[in-house]
Design an enzyme around this catalytic site. Structure first.
Site, PDB file in Angstrom:
ATOM      1  N   PRO A 115       3.016   4.523  -0.906  1.00  0.00           N
ATOM      2  CA  PRO A 115       2.885   5.496   0.188  1.00  0.00           C
ATOM      3  C   PRO A 115       1.450   5.819   0.591  1.00  0.00           C
ATOM      4  O   PRO A 115       1.234   6.566   1.532  1.00  0.00           O
ATOM      5  CB  PRO A 115       3.568   6.730  -0.389  1.00  0.00           C
ATOM      6  CG  PRO A 115       3.313   6.630  -1.862  1.00  0.00           C
ATOM      7  CD  PRO A 115       3.383   5.164  -2.193  1.00  0.00           C
ATOM      8  N   CYS A 132       3.637  -1.018 -12.413  1.00  0.00           N
ATOM      9  CA  CYS A 132       4.029   0.171 -13.177  1.00  0.00           C
ATOM     10  C   CYS A 132       5.220  -0.189 -14.063  1.00  0.00           C
ATOM     11  O   CYS A 132       6.225   0.501 -14.093  1.00  0.00           O
ATOM     12  CB  CYS A 132       4.340   1.348 -12.257  1.00  0.00           C
ATOM     13  SG  CYS A 132       5.602   1.019 -11.001  1.00  0.00           S
ATOM     14  N   ALA A 140       0.763  -1.239   0.000  1.00  0.00           N
ATOM     15  CA  ALA A 140       0.000   0.000   0.000  1.00  0.00           C
ATOM     16  C   ALA A 140       0.798   1.296   0.000  1.00  0.00           C
ATOM     17  O   ALA A 140       0.247   2.338  -0.362  1.00  0.00           O
ATOM     18  CB  ALA A 140      -0.956   0.006   1.204  1.00  0.00           C
ATOM     19  N   ASP A 148      -0.943  -3.913  -5.881  1.00  0.00           N
ATOM     20  CA  ASP A 148      -0.094  -3.071  -6.730  1.00  0.00           C
ATOM     21  C   ASP A 148       1.334  -3.543  -6.483  1.00  0.00           C
ATOM     22  O   ASP A 148       2.035  -3.030  -5.615  1.00  0.00           O
ATOM     23  CB  ASP A 148      -0.273  -1.599  -6.371  1.00  0.00           C
ATOM     24  CG  ASP A 148       0.495  -0.681  -7.291  1.00  0.00           C
ATOM     25  OD1 ASP A 148       0.498  -0.938  -8.509  1.00  0.00           O
ATOM     26  OD2 ASP A 148       1.108   0.284  -6.799  1.00  0.00           O
TER      27      ASP A 148
END
Length: 487
Positions: free
Chosen positions: A112, A231, A110, A178
């Site tokens: 920042p 990403c 999680a 993520d």
């Protein structure tokens, strides 16, 4: 920008005729954005009063690009949690999760806090959000951002995923992964990502991602949604990670969701599997899995205004249990036991001190289950057994219980609405007073009636606590947050 030679060769091979457009994207100025906090203000009202040059981010209902001349991080509203500065492509992930108020949600990687605070906004203070980060320093930043954005129903944990799984088996409605990745999509934004890139690291990241997904699968309820994102552009970490996960988990499938303009489909032809992997399922099942990759998303910097991202929405087979019956077990009114959480239920003396503070200073008290951690009093959002876990933030921090007195937490002020405080003073964002306040100075308060704990606001947005006495407002803004903002 000098890109790694091996990376350039790889992307040229993958993209073919599209490669020159991709390469030209690195010469363009990157886009910056912020996301309005709907717990503080509506997007419509923010647009009306904002001093920034804003344009909407198409895939984020509260997201806006801001101008190159704008400095929202230097504005006092930032310290009040009115908005979160976030890379625009990254805003797509929480939107794809489709979170609803009352859901149980896990953000597994999680820090920042951009995606966690966006998930929290969709939850509207209802349900449970667990925001986890494995790295201690980053976990502290995560906890600070959750506090700044006034999130009342979140736990922040500092654990590897496998330590969470025994506590939350088949528990969450929505999980966001993520995943840590090679960062190829951030080359334009972060020079360090270019320096650290290697093909070996791509392989290491891909293996780590499978481990994380395995744990996430165990914590997701039947019928739940898992959003996987990176990403990076590397197929090994994107389409291949999804395909390898689906090969091992027949109870998961790619969920068809609407694509936003500029979102490109995943590339089935980029998936490279071993013969053993191909033979692990039937030919029909393999064909189905590979075809479903086209329903995942690639966000290319040369096709939209944002950095490189990849996202896949995965659904677990089965049906969700009835929400109303679950809420009866999740939430507990009054001051019932919160189970094991590394603390103790708030004793009568501690709770009385808080109630005395609330009676004097508040018109409305937040709801939850009180628990004392040493001298720190928290409100937990639901009954949980967190024994053995590193919990940085077990819920909403109410304040510190000291002998014969209660001192309210900064987090409490930011989680309240201005009308929840009986005494409040507000200064303009451009005023000398608010900048002095944020740097730690006490203020004169002539004409302000009464004495005691007083909410200090900037343009009506809660910014912290002061203590009013004798025409002076003593500064209680946390020392670790104090800063001198540019005038």
């Amino acid at each position: 920008m000098q890109l790694p030679e091996l990376f350039e060769e790889k992307m040229k091979h993958l993209l073919g005729t599209e490669y020159e457009d991709f390469l030209a994207g690195y010469e363009k100025e990157r886009h910056q954005a912020l996301r309005v906090n709907p717990a503080k203000i509506s997007a419509e009202e923010f647009l009306r009063i904002s001093p920034f040059a804003l344009q909407p981010v198409p895939w984020a209902k509260n997201g806006f690009y801001y101008g190159t001349e704008d400095r929202p991080g230097k504005h006092p509203w930032h310290e009040s949690g009115v908005y979160y500065i976030q890379e625009p492509s990254a805003m797509s992930v929480a939107e794809l999760a489709g979170v609803q108020p009352g859901d149980r949600v896990l953000d597994l990687c999680a820090a920042p806090g951009g995606k966690s605070t966006q998930l929290a906004a969709a939850m509207e203070g209802k349900g449970l959000l667990v925001s986890n980060e494995i790295h201690p320093a980053r976990a502290k930043i995560l906890a600070s951002n959750m506090e700044r954005m006034g999130v009342p129903n979140a736990l922040v944990t500092n654990e590897p995923p496998q330590r969470l799984t025994p506590h939350f088996p088949s528990f969450f409605d929505r999980i966001v992964v993520d995943a840590p990745c090679s960062g190829e999509g951030m080359f334009r934004k972060e020079e360090q990502a270019v320096i650290q890139w290697s093909q070996d690291n791509v392989g290491l990241c891909a293996a780590r991602q499978q481990d994380i997904l395995e744990e996430a699968a165990k914590m997701l309820r039947p019928g739940g949604i898992l959003v996987y994102s990176t990403c990076t552009f590397a197929p090994e970490e994107d389409e291949e990670s999804v395909v390898r996960f689906l090969l091992k988990h027949p109870d998961f499938s790619v969920k068809q969701v609407e694509a936003y303009e500029g979102f490109a489909p995943g590339r089935e032809e980029w998936v490279k599997l071993t013969e053993e992997e191909k033979e692990s399922v039937s030919a029909e099942r393999l064909e189905e899995i590979l075809a479903s990759v086209k329903a995942t998303f690639r966000l290319w910097p040369h096709k939209l205004d944002g950095e490189g991202h990849y996202a896949a929405v995965l659904e677990k087979a089965g049906s969700r249990d009835d929400r109303k019956s679950r809420e009866r077990t999740d939430r507990s009114g009054g001051r019932k036991s919160a189970g094991k959480a590394g603390g103790a239920t708030a004793d009568a003396a501690a709770w009385k001190l808080y109630e005395e503070f609330a009676a004097d200073a508040l018109t409305h008290c937040p709801e939850g289950i009180p628990m004392l951690f040493g001298e720190q009093l928290y409100l937990l959002p639901c009954l949980l057994d967190l024994s053995g876990l590193k919990v940085l933030r077990p819920g909403l921090h109410l304040g510190t219980v000291k002998k014969n007195r209660f001192e309210p937490a900064h987090a409490l002020a930011l989680a309240l609405k201005p009308e929840d405080a009986k005494r409040r003073v507000s200064y303009g964002a451009d005023s000398r007073e608010i900048r002095a306040w944020l740097s730690g100075e006490s203020l004169e308060a002539d004409g302000t009636e009464g004495k005691g704990w007083t909410m200090v606001c900037v343009d009506g947005f809660p910014a912290g606590w002061g203590k009013l006495a004798g025409g002076s407002l003593k500064n209680h803004y946390p020392k670790g947050l104090r800063k001198n903002l540019e005038s």
